[in-house]
Motif scaffolding. Structure first.
Motif, mmCIF file in Angstrom:
data_model
loop_
_atom_site.group_PDB
_atom_site.id
_atom_site.type_symbol
_atom_site.label_atom_id
_atom_site.label_comp_id
_atom_site.label_asym_id
_atom_site.label_seq_id
_atom_site.Cartn_x
_atom_site.Cartn_y
_atom_site.Cartn_z
ATOM 1 N N LYS A 1 0.817 -1.210 0.000
ATOM 2 C CA LYS A 1 0.000 0.000 0.000
ATOM 3 C C LYS A 1 0.855 1.267 0.000
ATOM 4 O O LYS A 1 0.476 2.266 -0.598
ATOM 5 N N ILE A 2 1.979 1.205 0.677
ATOM 6 C CA ILE A 2 2.854 2.385 0.705
ATOM 7 C C ILE A 2 3.320 2.720 -0.708
ATOM 8 O O ILE A 2 3.277 3.876 -1.149
ATOM 9 N N ASP A 3 3.743 1.700 -1.438
ATOM 10 C CA ASP A 3 4.179 1.906 -2.819
ATOM 11 C C ASP A 3 3.028 2.398 -3.683
ATOM 12 O O ASP A 3 3.194 3.305 -4.507
ATOM 13 N N LEU A 4 1.845 1.819 -3.506
ATOM 14 C CA LEU A 4 0.681 2.190 -4.318
ATOM 15 C C LEU A 4 0.282 3.641 -4.080
ATOM 16 O O LEU A 4 0.048 4.412 -5.024
ATOM 17 N N ILE A 5 0.227 4.056 -2.821
ATOM 18 C CA ILE A 5 -0.183 5.427 -2.494
ATOM 19 C C ILE A 5 0.829 6.440 -3.007
ATOM 20 O O ILE A 5 0.475 7.459 -3.619
ATOM 21 N N LEU A 6 2.116 6.165 -2.793
ATOM 22 C CA LEU A 6 3.143 7.104 -3.242
ATOM 23 C C LEU A 6 3.223 7.168 -4.766
ATOM 24 O O LEU A 6 3.502 8.236 -5.331
ATOM 25 N N GLN A 7 2.963 6.062 -5.442
ATOM 26 C CA GLN A 7 2.969 6.070 -6.897
ATOM 27 C C GLN A 7 1.843 6.949 -7.443
ATOM 28 O O GLN A 7 2.028 7.689 -8.413
ATOM 29 N N ARG A 8 0.661 6.858 -6.850
ATOM 30 C CA ARG A 8 -0.443 7.702 -7.301
ATOM 31 C C ARG A 8 -0.136 9.185 -7.027
ATOM 32 O O ARG A 8 -0.464 10.054 -7.836
ATOM 33 N N PHE A 9 0.497 9.440 -5.885
ATOM 34 C CA PHE A 9 0.882 10.826 -5.581
ATOM 35 C C PHE A 9 1.902 11.340 -6.596
ATOM 36 O O PHE A 9 1.802 12.485 -7.069
ATOM 37 N N LEU A 10 2.862 10.513 -6.959
ATOM 38 C CA LEU A 10 3.872 10.924 -7.935
ATOM 39 C C LEU A 10 3.257 11.169 -9.306
ATOM 40 O O LEU A 10 3.670 12.086 -10.028
ATOM 41 N N GLU A 11 2.288 10.371 -9.686
ATOM 42 C CA GLU A 11 1.636 10.574 -10.972
ATOM 43 C C GLU A 11 0.936 11.928 -11.026
ATOM 44 O O GLU A 11 0.987 12.631 -12.044
ATOM 45 N N ILE A 12 0.283 12.296 -9.929
ATOM 46 C CA ILE A 12 -0.382 13.604 -9.875
ATOM 47 C C ILE A 12 0.650 14.726 -9.853
ATOM 48 O O ILE A 12 0.530 15.724 -10.569
ATOM 49 N N TRP A 13 1.681 14.554 -9.038
ATOM 50 C CA TRP A 13 2.699 15.600 -8.883
ATOM 51 C C TRP A 13 3.469 15.829 -10.176
ATOM 52 O O TRP A 13 3.754 16.966 -10.550
ATOM 53 N N ASN A 14 3.795 14.741 -10.879
ATOM 54 C CA ASN A 14 4.540 14.869 -12.128
ATOM 55 C C ASN A 14 3.706 15.424 -13.268
ATOM 56 O O ASN A 14 4.257 15.875 -14.282
ATOM 57 N N SER B 1 11.799 18.902 -8.413
ATOM 58 C CA SER B 1 12.931 18.192 -9.023
ATOM 59 C C SER B 1 13.264 16.876 -8.335
ATOM 60 O O SER B 1 13.998 16.059 -8.913
ATOM 61 N N TRP B 2 12.748 16.627 -7.125
ATOM 62 C CA TRP B 2 13.144 15.433 -6.391
ATOM 63 C C TRP B 2 12.547 14.153 -6.974
ATOM 64 O O TRP B 2 13.025 13.051 -6.699
ATOM 65 N N THR B 3 11.527 14.268 -7.816
ATOM 66 C CA THR B 3 10.850 13.073 -8.332
ATOM 67 C C THR B 3 11.654 12.344 -9.403
ATOM 68 O O THR B 3 11.328 11.201 -9.740
ATOM 69 N N SER B 4 12.675 12.955 -9.953
ATOM 70 C CA SER B 4 13.376 12.360 -11.093
ATOM 71 C C SER B 4 14.141 11.090 -10.727
ATOM 72 O O SER B 4 14.376 10.239 -11.592
ATOM 73 N N LEU B 5 14.533 10.931 -9.477
ATOM 74 C CA LEU B 5 15.293 9.751 -9.071
ATOM 75 C C LEU B 5 14.434 8.671 -8.419
ATOM 76 O O LEU B 5 14.933 7.575 -8.155
ATOM 77 N N VAL B 6 13.185 8.972 -8.156
ATOM 78 C CA VAL B 6 12.361 8.039 -7.386
ATOM 79 C C VAL B 6 12.173 6.725 -8.136
ATOM 80 O O VAL B 6 12.338 5.636 -7.559
ATOM 81 N N ASP B 7 11.850 6.779 -9.409
ATOM 82 C CA ASP B 7 11.536 5.564 -10.153
ATOM 83 C C ASP B 7 12.720 4.613 -10.243
ATOM 84 O O ASP B 7 12.580 3.393 -10.051
ATOM 85 N N VAL B 8 13.900 5.151 -10.543
ATOM 86 C CA VAL B 8 15.060 4.276 -10.708
ATOM 87 C C VAL B 8 15.476 3.673 -9.371
ATOM 88 O O VAL B 8 15.849 2.485 -9.299
ATOM 89 N N VAL B 9 15.406 4.440 -8.280
ATOM 90 C CA VAL B 9 15.746 3.897 -6.964
ATOM 91 C C VAL B 9 14.702 2.877 -6.528
ATOM 92 O O VAL B 9 15.029 1.823 -5.962
ATOM 93 N N ARG B 10 13.458 3.165 -6.796
ATOM 94 C CA ARG B 10 12.381 2.225 -6.458
ATOM 95 C C ARG B 10 12.592 0.890 -7.162
ATOM 96 O O ARG B 10 12.441 -0.183 -6.550
ATOM 97 N N ALA B 11 12.937 0.916 -8.447
ATOM 98 C CA ALA B 11 13.144 -0.323 -9.184
ATOM 99 C C ALA B 11 14.312 -1.128 -8.606
ATOM 100 O O ALA B 11 14.228 -2.366 -8.491
ATOM 101 N N GLU B 12 15.388 -0.452 -8.233
ATOM 102 C CA GLU B 12 16.536 -1.150 -7.667
ATOM 103 C C GLU B 12 16.199 -1.771 -6.314
ATOM 104 O O GLU B 12 16.653 -2.882 -5.994
ATOM 105 N N PHE B 13 15.397 -1.087 -5.517
ATOM 106 C CA PHE B 13 15.033 -1.627 -4.205
ATOM 107 C C PHE B 13 14.022 -2.750 -4.331
ATOM 108 O O PHE B 13 14.021 -3.691 -3.519
ATOM 109 N N LEU B 14 13.115 -2.679 -5.327
ATOM 110 C CA LEU B 14 12.190 -3.790 -5.556
ATOM 111 C C LEU B 14 12.951 -5.063 -5.916
ATOM 112 O O LEU B 14 12.569 -6.173 -5.518
#
Length: 345
Positions: free
Chosen positions: A174-187, A217-230
């Motif tokens: 759920k944490i990943d799901l909620i933050l992903q939806r927030f990032l989609e809106i923010w981006n 500008s902080w959102t640009s690294l979230v996806d790549v770090v998220r993928a590495e941690f997954l």
């Protein structure tokens, strides 16, 4: 016995791999030289002398304000060292040591023989802008501001982006799901328009612009770090650490994050370049640094408004092109240095 300056075998291989990228290695040295020179801008371009010797006393106007009366003048206000009268007073009983460029970034040359913007001369090496200010002095100070702004923004964006990406990838659910939806809106927000709107509500300055741009500008690294941690959270040594009761933060930032740094470092040069380019764009549009600040974007705007003075646009263009190219080359060399595939060859 290892000395204080000796490198571990891993660090030695990384340094060797960094040097193997000749373009990035020499770009690093060139950028460090340019950045060091810009950090000492007050000693390179200033309308105050570096050293004044008068009546057996030594004065350093770059560090301290001296009244005109200290040199035999009539006023208690700060001495105007560009005034021929003050220069004559000092040279009558001493001497003056000037910096190579006798102009501060906001100093106006009132002795121009042609209307401003004036072309390059021996006194103004890159000419003057439309207000009679020395272009080279403004480039030196503008280069320093741009690099500091980009470095601070990249550092802040990386810290926030890596932390948020690590939280998403490590915990998932759920944490990943909620933050992903927030990032989609923010981006989906138009960043440049939002920056322009926010800049119109406040009096822009360096720190306000830094905070505003950090919001987006902080959102640009979230996806790549998220993928590495997954990927990393399912590795055997991570599961073993969890079974031993190692705290989550220790696992995330000591065991998983180092493996994610190669992908992260690949994007950092683009964040740095994007930060500098965004600041330049805001200055070009008139929504950036306060009026009168040394800015490469403002110099570009003057070049656009004064097509009959090509030295304005060309000076700003080559300054930006050289700076951004060097940073990209350095980023490529750093990426190669941390690439485990290259380290194994």
């Amino acid at each position: 016995m290892q000395t204080l300056w000796s490198l571990s075998p891993l660090r030695a291989r990384q340094w060797a791999q960094f040097k193997a990228n000749r373009r990035g290695y020499w770009s690093t040295w060139l950028f460090l030289i340019l950045f060091t020179l810009s950090c000492t801008a007050e000693f390179l371009a200033n309308d105050k002398p570096l050293w004044v010797y008068y009546q057996s006393d030594h004065y350093f106007p770059v560090f301290k304000i001296y009244p005109e009366t200290a040199f035999g003048g009539d006023f208690q206000t700060e001495a105007d060292y560009r005034d021929e009268y003050v220069q004559a007073l000092i040279q009558d009983k001493g001497w003056i040591l000037w910096p190579p460029i006798r102009y501060y970034y906001d100093t106006i040359n009132y002795s121009l023989t042609t209307p401003a913007p004036s072309p390059p001369t021996l006194e103004n090496w890159l000419g003057t802008d439309d207000q009679g200010r020395d272009v080279l002095a403004r480039i030196i100070y503008g280069f320093r501001i741009s690099v500091f702004f980009g470095l601070l923004l990249t550092l802040g964006s990386s810290v926030i982006g890596i932390f948020m990406g690590a939280i998403q990838g490590y915990y998932g659910g759920k944490i990943d799901l909620i933050l992903q939806r927030f990032l989609e809106i923010w981006n989906s927000l138009p960043v440049l328009f939002m920056l322009i709107i926010l800049s119109a509500f406040i009096s822009p300055n360096f720190w306000w612009l830094l905070c505003i741009m950090l919001l987006f500008s902080w959102t640009s690294l979230v996806d790549v770090v998220r993928a590495e941690f997954l990927r990393g959270r399912n590795l055997e040594y991570v599961r073993a650490a969890k079974a031993l009761g190692v705290p989550d933060l220790t696992i995330m930032f000591r065991h998983i994050l180092p493996n994610a740094m190669v992908a992260t470092l690949t994007f950092m040069p683009f964040i740095l370049n994007g930060s500098i380019a965004t600041l330049t764009s805001l200055d070009f549009l008139g929504f950036g640094l306060p009026p009168g600040s040394p800015s490469l974007g403002e110099l570009l705007s003057q070049g656009k408004a004064n097509l009959h003075a090509p030295w304005l646009g060309l000076s700003a263009f080559f300054s930006l092109a050289i700076m951004l190219s060097l940073l990209i080359f350095i980023g490529e060399a750093v990426r190669d240095a941390f690439d485990p595939r290259l380290l194994q060859t």
